[in-house]
Scaffold this motif. Sequence first.
Motif, PDB file in Angstrom:
ATOM      1  N   GLY A  29      17.711  22.009  76.449  1.00  0.00           N
ATOM      2  CA  GLY A  29      18.302  23.170  77.120  1.00  0.00           C
ATOM      3  C   GLY A  29      19.797  23.050  77.304  1.00  0.00           C
ATOM      4  O   GLY A  29      20.383  23.715  78.168  1.00  0.00           O
ATOM      5  N   GLY A  30      20.446  22.203  76.508  1.00  0.00           N
ATOM      6  CA  GLY A  30      21.880  21.962  76.654  1.00  0.00           C
ATOM      7  C   GLY A  30      22.773  23.061  76.124  1.00  0.00           C
ATOM      8  O   GLY A  30      23.986  23.040  76.355  1.00  0.00           O
ATOM      9  N   TYR A  31      22.201  24.007  75.381  1.00  0.00           N
ATOM     10  CA  TYR A  31      22.988  25.111  74.825  1.00  0.00           C
ATOM     11  C   TYR A  31      22.307  26.435  75.159  1.00  0.00           C
ATOM     12  O   TYR A  31      21.081  26.499  75.250  1.00  0.00           O
ATOM     13  N   ASN A  32      23.114  27.501  75.310  1.00  0.00           N
ATOM     14  CA  ASN A  32      22.517  28.811  75.558  1.00  0.00           C
ATOM     15  C   ASN A  32      22.150  29.489  74.236  1.00  0.00           C
ATOM     16  O   ASN A  32      22.493  28.994  73.148  1.00  0.00           O
ATOM     17  N   GLU A  33      21.479  30.620  74.322  1.00  0.00           N
ATOM     18  CA  GLU A  33      20.963  31.275  73.108  1.00  0.00           C
ATOM     19  C   GLU A  33      22.084  31.722  72.176  1.00  0.00           C
ATOM     20  O   GLU A  33      21.928  31.684  70.951  1.00  0.00           O
ATOM     21  N   SER A  34      23.214  32.149  72.734  1.00  0.00           N
ATOM     22  CA  SER A  34      24.344  32.568  71.896  1.00  0.00           C
ATOM     23  C   SER A  34      24.895  31.387  71.101  1.00  0.00           C
ATOM     24  O   SER A  34      25.221  31.514  69.911  1.00  0.00           O
ATOM     25  N   GLU A  35      24.981  30.233  71.754  1.00  0.00           N
ATOM     26  CA  GLU A  35      25.470  29.032  71.072  1.00  0.00           C
ATOM     27  C   GLU A  35      24.498  28.592  69.983  1.00  0.00           C
ATOM     28  O   GLU A  35      24.912  28.213  68.877  1.00  0.00           O
ATOM     29  N   ILE A  36      23.209  28.672  70.293  1.00  0.00           N
ATOM     30  CA  ILE A  36      22.191  28.301  69.298  1.00  0.00           C
ATOM     31  C   ILE A  36      22.264  29.238  68.093  1.00  0.00           C
ATOM     32  O   ILE A  36      22.221  28.796  66.939  1.00  0.00           O
ATOM     33  N   ALA A  37      22.392  30.544  68.360  1.00  0.00           N
ATOM     34  CA  ALA A  37      22.465  31.526  67.272  1.00  0.00           C
ATOM     35  C   ALA A  37      23.683  31.275  66.392  1.00  0.00           C
ATOM     36  O   ALA A  37      23.604  31.341  65.159  1.00  0.00           O
ATOM     37  N   ALA A  38      24.816  30.967  67.005  1.00  0.00           N
ATOM     38  CA  ALA A  38      26.032  30.689  66.238  1.00  0.00           C
ATOM     39  C   ALA A  38      25.860  29.442  65.378  1.00  0.00           C
ATOM     40  O   ALA A  38      26.244  29.411  64.201  1.00  0.00           O
ATOM     41  N   PHE A  39      25.254  28.423  65.957  1.00  0.00           N
ATOM     42  CA  PHE A  39      25.036  27.170  65.233  1.00  0.00           C
ATOM     43  C   PHE A  39      24.105  27.393  64.038  1.00  0.00           C
ATOM     44  O   PHE A  39      24.396  26.969  62.915  1.00  0.00           O
ATOM     45  N   ILE A  40      22.992  28.075  64.281  1.00  0.00           N
ATOM     46  CA  ILE A  40      22.039  28.349  63.208  1.00  0.00           C
ATOM     47  C   ILE A  40      22.704  29.148  62.086  1.00  0.00           C
ATOM     48  O   ILE A  40      22.467  28.906  60.897  1.00  0.00           O
ATOM     49  N   ALA A 158      11.653  21.505  71.013  1.00  0.00           N
ATOM     50  CA  ALA A 158      12.803  22.081  70.305  1.00  0.00           C
ATOM     51  C   ALA A 158      12.411  23.384  69.618  1.00  0.00           C
ATOM     52  O   ALA A 158      13.166  24.362  69.616  1.00  0.00           O
ATOM     53  N   LEU A 159      11.222  23.408  69.036  1.00  0.00           N
ATOM     54  CA  LEU A 159      10.763  24.620  68.352  1.00  0.00           C
ATOM     55  C   LEU A 159      10.503  25.739  69.355  1.00  0.00           C
ATOM     56  O   LEU A 159      10.695  26.916  69.052  1.00  0.00           O
ATOM     57  N   LYS A 160      10.069  25.366  70.548  1.00  0.00           N
ATOM     58  CA  LYS A 160       9.838  26.363  71.595  1.00  0.00           C
ATOM     59  C   LYS A 160      11.166  26.978  72.056  1.00  0.00           C
ATOM     60  O   LYS A 160      11.281  28.179  72.239  1.00  0.00           O
ATOM     61  N   VAL A 161      12.183  26.124  72.206  1.00  0.00           N
ATOM     62  CA  VAL A 161      13.493  26.580  72.689  1.00  0.00           C
ATOM     63  C   VAL A 161      14.151  27.549  71.707  1.00  0.00           C
ATOM     64  O   VAL A 161      14.755  28.547  72.114  1.00  0.00           O
ATOM     65  N   VAL A 162      14.032  27.265  70.412  1.00  0.00           N
ATOM     66  CA  VAL A 162      14.737  28.106  69.431  1.00  0.00           C
ATOM     67  C   VAL A 162      13.916  29.317  68.990  1.00  0.00           C
ATOM     68  O   VAL A 162      14.438  30.196  68.302  1.00  0.00           O
ATOM     69  N   ALA A 163      12.644  29.385  69.369  1.00  0.00           N
ATOM     70  CA  ALA A 163      11.777  30.473  68.909  1.00  0.00           C
ATOM     71  C   ALA A 163      12.344  31.867  69.201  1.00  0.00           C
ATOM     72  O   ALA A 163      12.353  32.728  68.304  1.00  0.00           O
ATOM     73  N   PRO A 164      12.829  32.154  70.424  1.00  0.00           N
ATOM     74  CA  PRO A 164      13.363  33.499  70.683  1.00  0.00           C
ATOM     75  C   PRO A 164      14.577  33.838  69.811  1.00  0.00           C
ATOM     76  O   PRO A 164      14.736  34.980  69.372  1.00  0.00           O
ATOM     77  N   VAL A 165      15.420  32.838  69.543  1.00  0.00           N
ATOM     78  CA  VAL A 165      16.607  33.064  68.715  1.00  0.00           C
ATOM     79  C   VAL A 165      16.197  33.345  67.276  1.00  0.00           C
ATOM     80  O   VAL A 165      16.710  34.271  66.634  1.00  0.00           O
ATOM     81  N   ARG A 166      15.266  32.565  66.758  1.00  0.00           N
ATOM     82  CA  ARG A 166      14.784  32.773  65.388  1.00  0.00           C
ATOM     83  C   ARG A 166      14.175  34.156  65.234  1.00  0.00           C
ATOM     84  O   ARG A 166      14.412  34.861  64.243  1.00  0.00           O
TER      85      ARG A 166
END
Length: 332
Positions: A29-40, A158-166
């Motif tokens: 949970g160290g990054y928010n969804e916007s940061e995850i989306a940008a990284f992906i 990790a897969l649970k955390v990124v699921a909404p972004v994906r």
Amino acid sequence: MKQILNRLFEHQYLNRTEAKEILTKMAAGGYNESEIAAFISVFLMRSISVDEFLGFSDALLDLRANVDALAAYNPIDIVGTGGDNKNTFNISTLSCFVVASAGYKVAKHGNYGATSVSGASNVMEQHGVKFTSDVSKLEESLDKINIAYMHAPLFNNALKVVAPVRKALGVRTFFNMLGPVVNPIKPKRTVLGVFNLKMARLYFYMYQQTDVDYSIVHSLDGYDEISLTGDFKLINKFGEKIYSPEQIGLSRCTEKELDGGTSPEEASKIFDNVINNTATTAQKNAVIANAATAIQTIDSTISFEEAIAQARESIESGRTRETFKKFLELNS
């Protein structure tokens, strides 16, 4: 994350340790969804490096739930990377049930569809399957009917955390690539479908460093499975070869014949037709070809033709239907 993104935007690459640390922090949970989306999104614009791929894999395997008891069954997984934008019906998942009904152990690791109408978990839910991470229940399923289904987010945070972004992005991401190699059982047998030859080379490099019995399949017209719409490449530890559908005794089909429909309900109907041996010839043959590849991966002493015969007999005898019926009784 800002510093990481600036580096990546300047076309720099992560080393294996950095990649592992970033994904580990993401899972925590160290990054928010916007940061995850940008990284992906970076990896949609350039290829993932081998070190990055291995680092991300290291993180996911470290974070996985403990299901070591299931490894004793030495099961196979049949999985595609997804992201081929072909919207096929659930060929890999169906192949798993055919292989199980032919008498082999299967541990299917799946998720909701990110780029297609219906992923493995979508079609399981359509049939009332209740996902579980209870190892004793998964063992019972493997014991009694040769197959267990593992919904990926239950086995890796990790897969649970990124699921909404994906889901929000709705495009192919590097998680499509990672999914097939982070089955928490770490199976020693796998059939992996990829949508391009560059990715096939990446997995080939990785599997060469392991003791896994693997088959990497790619249809040359872009499918991440044996589609029978054209020639396909098969890569395993014995080498690589291009086959035509005719060479394995199956007729060619069209892209339209493999379409998974426009809703999970339509995909589920096709799934049922294959299970019940009422599907079209094209639909049934595509499943048979992929199931046969898995059977030959398990037992390399039998020919492709013999493996195809086993897969076909499993469907046409009604054994696949019986296996799936028992699977639903145990897992719903």
